[in-house]
Scaffold this motif. Structure first.
Motif, short mmCIF file in Angstrom:
data_model
loop_
_atom_site.label_atom_id
_atom_site.label_comp_id
_atom_site.label_asym_id
_atom_site.label_seq_id
_atom_site.Cartn_x
_atom_site.Cartn_y
_atom_site.Cartn_z
N LEU A 103 -4.66 -9.13 -2.41
CA LEU A 103 -4.00 -10.35 -1.92
C LEU A 103 -4.59 -10.74 -0.56
O LEU A 103 -4.90 -11.91 -0.33
CB LEU A 103 -2.49 -10.16 -1.81
CG LEU A 103 -1.70 -11.33 -1.23
CD1 LEU A 103 -1.83 -12.57 -2.11
CD2 LEU A 103 -0.24 -10.95 -1.05
N LYS B 231 4.58 -3.22 -5.08
CA LYS B 231 3.18 -3.61 -5.05
C LYS B 231 2.35 -2.41 -4.62
O LYS B 231 2.69 -1.71 -3.68
CB LYS B 231 2.93 -4.77 -4.07
CG LYS B 231 3.67 -6.04 -4.41
CD LYS B 231 3.18 -6.64 -5.71
CE LYS B 231 3.98 -7.88 -6.05
NZ LYS B 231 3.83 -8.28 -7.41
N TYR C 116 4.80 -10.98 -1.34
CA TYR C 116 3.61 -11.25 -2.14
C TYR C 116 3.65 -12.69 -2.65
O TYR C 116 2.69 -13.45 -2.47
CB TYR C 116 3.56 -10.25 -3.30
CG TYR C 116 2.30 -10.29 -4.12
CD1 TYR C 116 1.20 -9.52 -3.76
CD2 TYR C 116 2.20 -11.07 -5.26
CE1 TYR C 116 0.04 -9.53 -4.51
CE2 TYR C 116 1.05 -11.09 -6.03
CZ TYR C 116 -0.03 -10.32 -5.65
OH TYR C 116 -1.18 -10.34 -6.40
#
Length: 177
Positions: A14, A6, A80
């Motif tokens: 996020l 990520k 995530y």
């Protein structure tokens, strides 16, 4: 500490989506990695968590199966993915918008088209997780009539404009009043 696979921008985004600052996200990630080897939580560990937080919840197995069916690896979730499913309830938006929100995250900006089987499987998992109604899944899939491949934007638009979902949500609101 960066999350594997990520980018920093994805981590920040996020955090913004779920109302957490970058420092909070990094702290949670470090703690997650201390508890879950390689920064991934497996189904069994998630079941233990669900059992702990939702003691006596009869549909725990269904919940876990549906959560794991949302993502490509049906046996593990990374931080995530874990954050997406555990924080989605924190969003103060109506269930149909949470459905779109989840779909937008699962099928990110880089996804151009989605295969019918994948879209229907994800849709079923999300609907069951959100509403717990198997009949609703069948009705929505029937209404959408997806071709073998659907552009991401068209899929999201079809879900957003679903009369079945809108009527279902309105009936839930009427029950609450």
């Amino acid at each position: 500490m960066r999350m594997k696979n990520k980018s920093l921008a994805e981590i920040r985004k996020l955090g913004e989506m779920v109302g957490l600052c970058e420092d909070d996200m990094e702290f949670r990630y470090r703690e997650f990695c201390k508890v879950y080897e390689n920064g991934r939580i497996c189904k069994e560990q998630f079941v233990e968590m669900v059992d702990f937080f939702f003691k006596g919840y009869e549909d725990a197995d269904d919940l876990v199966r549906n959560v794991f069916n949302l993502f490509p690896d049906k046996e593990q979730m990374d931080f995530y993915e874990f954050t997406l499913v555990t924080q989605v309830e924190e969003l103060s938006i109506k269930p149909t918008d949470r459905l779109i929100w989840l779909f937008e995250r699962i099928y990110g900006e880089g996804v151009r088209s989605v295969h019918k089987d994948d879209a229907e499987s994800t849709l079923s998992a999300v609907l069951l997780m959100e509403f717990g109604d198997q009949n609703l899944c069948s009705k929505v899939k029937s209404e959408l009539r997806l071709p073998n491949y659907t552009e991401r934007s068209r899929l999201l638009r079809k879900i957003r404009n679903s009369k079945v979902l809108r009527n279902y949500y309105e009936s839930l609101q009427n029950l609450e009043e």
